[in-house]
Design an enzyme around this catalytic site. Structure first.
Site, short mmCIF file in Angstrom:
data_model
loop_
_atom_site.label_atom_id
_atom_site.label_comp_id
_atom_site.label_asym_id
_atom_site.label_seq_id
_atom_site.Cartn_x
_atom_site.Cartn_y
_atom_site.Cartn_z
N HIS A 245 31.15 31.67 55.49
CA HIS A 245 31.47 31.60 54.07
C HIS A 245 30.29 31.96 53.17
CE1 HIS A 245 35.63 29.96 53.65
NE2 HIS A 245 35.43 29.69 54.93
N ASN A 680 49.59 35.67 23.93
CA ASN A 680 49.17 35.96 22.56
C ASN A 680 49.33 37.44 22.19
OD1 ASN A 680 47.20 37.08 24.11
ND2 ASN A 680 45.50 35.84 23.29
#
Length: 703
Positions: A245, A680
C-alpha cells in the site's frame, strides 16, 4: 487409641459420596458438551464472517489491478495525441529520476508562511525526541500540522531514506528487545496503544514497522509523520519496510490520496508527490542477526536476497508495473509496459477453487487513433484473439523480450516481497485471489530459509483474527497490528517482542474500549451483522446479473429456483468463493420445499438507493457495481486535485469505464446522470458529492 473412623463408617461415607457424584458428574458432562457445542458454533460463525470480509477485500484488490492493467493497455495502444491516453498519462510518468535539484526547488517549504493564527504544533530541525513526542501528543488530540512543517519533515525523510540499503540489518543484544509491528492502515489509535504498552522508540527500544502504514484508516498521514519523526531522531533504531500500500496507484482507491487532499487542500498535491518518492525509497526487508527475515508480503521459489539487495528500488514508484529501460539504464518517461503481477510457474497448481482470476499482460502492437471501444476490439482482432481484450491470458514472453532479463527478475523479486501470501500446500503458484504475487508453500519456505541460512520469516499483509498466526511448521509468522480492521471486534492487533534468543513473544490488544466490554457471543454477533450487511450490499449491486443467472434455472418463469441453484448461481456471479449453503439461513428468510422466490428475495435485501430522474436504469446498475473504479478514475482525471471535474471530463470518465467493462452506455444516459447531480448547474461535478449521492443504505441497520 485414636480419633479415626472405623472401616464400616468409611464404607458408608464412600457409598454416600458415590451416590452424590454420579448425577453431579453427568450434569457436569452435559454442561461441558453443551458449552463445547456452543463455542464450536460461535467459532464457525466467526470463521464464516471472516471469509466474507476477506473475500470482499481481495476482490476489491484484484479489481484495482485490473483497472490499472486496462490503463496500461491504453497507454501502449493509443497514440500520444489520443484524448483517452492523455487523461491517464500522468500516472505513468517517472520524471523524478536524476533531477534531485529540481525536486528540491519544487518541494521547497520556505515560501510557505506559518501565520500567527496557527495553533498547532511547531517543529524545529534537526528533530529531537522531545519534538517528536510533542508532535505525537498534538496529533493524538486531532491537531493538524502546518503544511510547511509537513513538507519540511517529509523532505528530511526523503534525504535520509536515500542513504539506506534495500535490506536493513539489525543486531539483537542482551540489553534490549526488538519490537516488530505489522500493518497499521491508518489506525492511529493502534500505534498509540503500542507505544503505551511497549514504550516509545529509542536507542534502547528499537522498532521494525513492516509496511502498510496507510490506506483504509482515517489517520494514515498522522502515522507517517510520527514514524518519520522517530526515524529522523533514531535512524539506526527505527526501521520501516515498504508494503504493497506504499504505492500511489493503490492509494487512489483505498483512501490515502483522498485523506491528504482533504486535510491539505492547498499543498496536498506537493505532499502526495513527495510521499510518492518517499515510498519508492523505503527499504524492502529487514534482517535480524542474519537469522530472521522480515518482509511485508512474502517470498517465492525464486526469491534471492542478493538480487533484492542490489535492486534500484527507487525505480519502482509503483510495484504494479515494471519500468521500461532505455539503453542508458534509466526509466523511459512516456511509454510503459504492462505485465502480469502474478507469479508464473510451470509447476502444476495445487490450490483450487480460487475465487478470482489472475491478471495477464497485453502484448504491444501498432498505434492507432480510433475511438476507445473500436480501438480495443480492433487490436484484439488484429492479434487473432476472439476473447475481449481485458480477459485475454497470454504469456509474458513477447513483453519480456523487450526488457532485459535483469529488469524482469528485479521487478518480480519486488512484487513477490510486497504481494505474496503463504499457503498450506507445497509449491509456488500465482496469487489469483489478490491478482499479484504468488502463493508459496512450506517447501519453498524451507528452501529459501536454508539457502540464506535463516531460521524464521516474519511477514504481515494479511489480517489475522488473533493479530498473529504461525504457519509452515512455525517457520513463518504473520503479524498484523491494526485491531478492529474490518469492524469493531473483528480482530485483535498484535506486535512481537524479540530478544537475543530470537524467540518471538506476542502482545495482543484491542484499541476499542467498546469491544473489550463485549462477551464472545456479542462480539461475534456484532461482526457477523456487519459482514452480512457488506455481503447483502454486494448482492444488491449485482441484482441484475443474479436475476439473469436465476432465470436460466427457471425456464417456465415461475419465479422460483432450488436452493442448490441459488447457491451455484450466486457464486458464479459474485465469484467470492463463499460457502453459500452455510450462509443461506442468514441471507434467505423463507423457502418452501427447498425452493425460493428469487424476485422476492431481491426485494428483501433491504438496500435503498437514491431516486434520480435517469432515462436508462442500466447506468445505475453499472454505477453501483463499479463505485470504487469510478472514484479511482475520477481522482486520476482530477489532475489539479480540486475535487471537481467538468461535464466533459465526466463523459470521458464513463467512456473509459464502459471500455474497461466492455459495456455500451448511451451518451443520453450519461448526460441525464450528469445533469441530475450537477446540483448548482455550474458545469462542474463535485466528486465527493457524487459518490455520496450514490451511497447505498442498509435499511435493516436503521430499523
Amino acid at each position: 487409641m485414636g480419633c479415626g473412623m472405623g472401616k464400616s463408617e468409611l464404607r458408608l461415607k464412600k457409598c454416600e459420596k458415590d451416590s452424590i457424584s454420579v448425577p453431579a458428574i453427568s450434569a457436569a458432562l452435559l454442561i461441558q458438551r453443551w458449552y463445547r457445542q456452543h463455542v464450536a458454533r460461535l467459532e464457525m460463525r466467526r470463521r464464516c464472517t471472516w471469509n466474507i470480509f476477506q473475500s470482499i477485500e481481495y476482490a476489491g484488490e484484484q479489481d484495482q489491478i485490473k483497472l490499472y492493467n486496462f490503463f496500461g493497455f491504453l497507454m501502449e495502444h493509443f497514440t500520444p495525441a489520443s484524448s483517452e491516453r492523455n487523461l491517464i498519462s500522468h500516472i505513468f510518468r517517472k520524471d523524478e529520476i536524476c533531477r534531485d535539484t529540481e525536486w528540491e526547488r519544487y518541494f521547497c517549504y520556505k515560501s510557505i508562511e506559518v501565520t500567527k493564527t496557527y495553533s498547532g504544533p511547531h517543529l524545529t530541525f534537526p528533530m529531537t525526541f522531545c519534538g517528536v513526542s510533542k508532535l505525537m501528543e498534538a496529533l493524538k488530540h486531532k491537531q493538524q500540522l502546518h503544511a510547511r512543517y509537513v513538507l519540511q519533515l517529509l523532505g528530511e525523510t526523503w534525504r535520509l531514506l536515500r542513504t539506506f540499503p534495500n535490506i536493513s540489518q539489525v543486531i539483537a543484544c542482551h540489553t534490549k528487545q526488538i519490537t516488530i509491528c505489522g500493518d497499521l492502515h491508518g489506525h492511529l489509535e493502534d500505534l498509540l496503544l503500542i507505544f503505551y504498552k511497549n514504550g516509545l522508540p529509542s536507542s534502547d527500544k528499537p522498532y521494525v514497522f513492516n509496511g502498510d502504514f496507510v490506506d483504509r484508516g482515517k489517520s494514515s498521514l498522522e502515522i507517517l509523520l510520527i514514524l518519520f519523526g522517530f526515524l529522523l531522531v533514531y535512524p539506526n533504531d527505527v526501521h520501516l519496510n515498504r508494503g504493497n500500500h506504499e504505492d500511489h496507484i493503490v492509494n487512489l482507491r483505498y483512501g490515502f490520496t483522498k485523506e491528504v487532499l482533504g486535510k491539505y487542500r492547498v499543498h496536498g498535491k506537493k505532499i502526495l508527490k513527495l510521499l510518492q518518492m518517499i515510498f519508492s525509497w523505503l527499504p524492502l526487508a529487514t534482517v535480524i542477526d542474519n537469522k530472521v527475515l522480515i518482509v511485508h508480503g512474502g517470498i517465492s521459489d525464486t526469491t534471492d536476497l542478493d538480487k533484492i539487495a542490489r535492486v534500484d528500488r527507487h525505480k519502482y514508484v509503483s510495484a504494479l508495473r515494471p519500468p521500461k529501460m532505455n539503453g542508458h539504464g534509466c526509466p523511459v518517461e512516456d511509454r510503459r509496459r504492462v505485465c502480469s503481477l502474478t507469479y508464473h510457474s510451470s509447476a502444476p497448481a495445487h490450490r483450487h477453487d480460487l475465487p478470482r482470476h489472475s491478471l495477464q499482460n497485453t502484448p504491444v502492437y501498432s498505434k492507432s487513433d480510433f475511438p476507445v471501444d473500436d480501438e480495443l476490439n480492433r487490436k484484439c482482432r488484429l492479434a487473432g484473439f476472439d476473447q475481449p481484450c481485458c480477459e485475454l491470458k497470454k504469456s509474458d514472453s513477447y513483453l519480456e523480450s523487450k526488457m532485459t532479463e535483469t529488469d524482469v527478475n528485479e521487478w518480480k523479486q519486488i512484487v513477490a516481497v510486497l504481494w505474496s501470501d503463504p499457503m498450506p500446500q507445497n509449491g509456488c503458484i500465482p496469487n489469483e485471489v489478490r491478482g499479484g504475487g504468488c502463493y508459496w508453500g512450506p517447501d519453498v519456505t524451507e528452501e529459501v530459509l536454508r539457502r540464506n541460512n535463516l531460521q524464521l520469516l516474519i511477514r504481515s499483509h494479511e489480517c489475522k483474527q488473533d493479530g498473529y498466526e504461525f504457519c509452515h511448521n512455525r517457520r513463518v509468522i504473520t503479524i498484523f497490528s491494526a485491531s478492529n480492521y474490518y469492524e469493531v471486534g473483528s480482530n485483535r492487533g498484535a506486535f512481537i517482542r524479540m530478544g537475543p534468543d530470537l524467540v518471538p513473544h506476542f502482545i495482543q490488544y484491542q484499541a476499542s474500549t467498546t469491544c473489550r466490554e463485549l462477551t464472545l457471543r456479542q462480539s461475534v454477533g456484532w461482526t457477523e451483522r456487519s459482514a452480512l450487511r457488506a455481503l447483502r450490499e454486494q448482492l444488491f449491486l449485482h441484482r441484475s446479473d443474479l436475476i439473469s443467472a436465476f432465470q436460466k434455472f427457471d425456464p417456465n418463469n415461475k419465479g422460483t429456483i432450488s436452493l442448490t441453484h441459488w447457491a451455484s448461481s450466486t457464486e458464479r456471479v459474485l465469484n467470492l468463493g463463499l460457502p453459500w449453503r452455510v450462509l443461506r439461513p442468514q441471507l434467505v428468510s423463507s423457502t418452501q420445499h427447498g425452493m425460493m422466490d428469487y424476485q422476492q428475495w431481491i426485494k428483501e435485501l433491504s438496500i435503498t438507493e437514491p431516486k434520480l430522474e435517469i432515462s436508462d436504469n442500466s447506468i445505475l446498475d453499472t454505477m453501483y457495481k463499479n463505485h470504487s473504479n469510478l472514484e479511482t478514475i475520477f481522482r486520476i482525471i482530477d489532475t489539479d486535485h480540486s475535487g471537481l471535474i467538468s461535464l466533459k471530463e465526466f463523459h470521458q470518465t464513463w467512456e473509459l469505464l464502459s471500455s474497461h467493462l466492455k459495456t455500451e452506455i448511451s451518451a443520453k444516459a450519461i448526460e441525464d446522470l450528469a445533469q441530475s447531480i450537477d446540483f448548482n448547474k455550474d458545469g462542474n461535478i463535485d466528486i465527493n458529492e457524487f459518490l455520496e449521492a450514490f451511497r447505498l443504505v442498509d435499511i435493516s441497520a436503521h430499523t
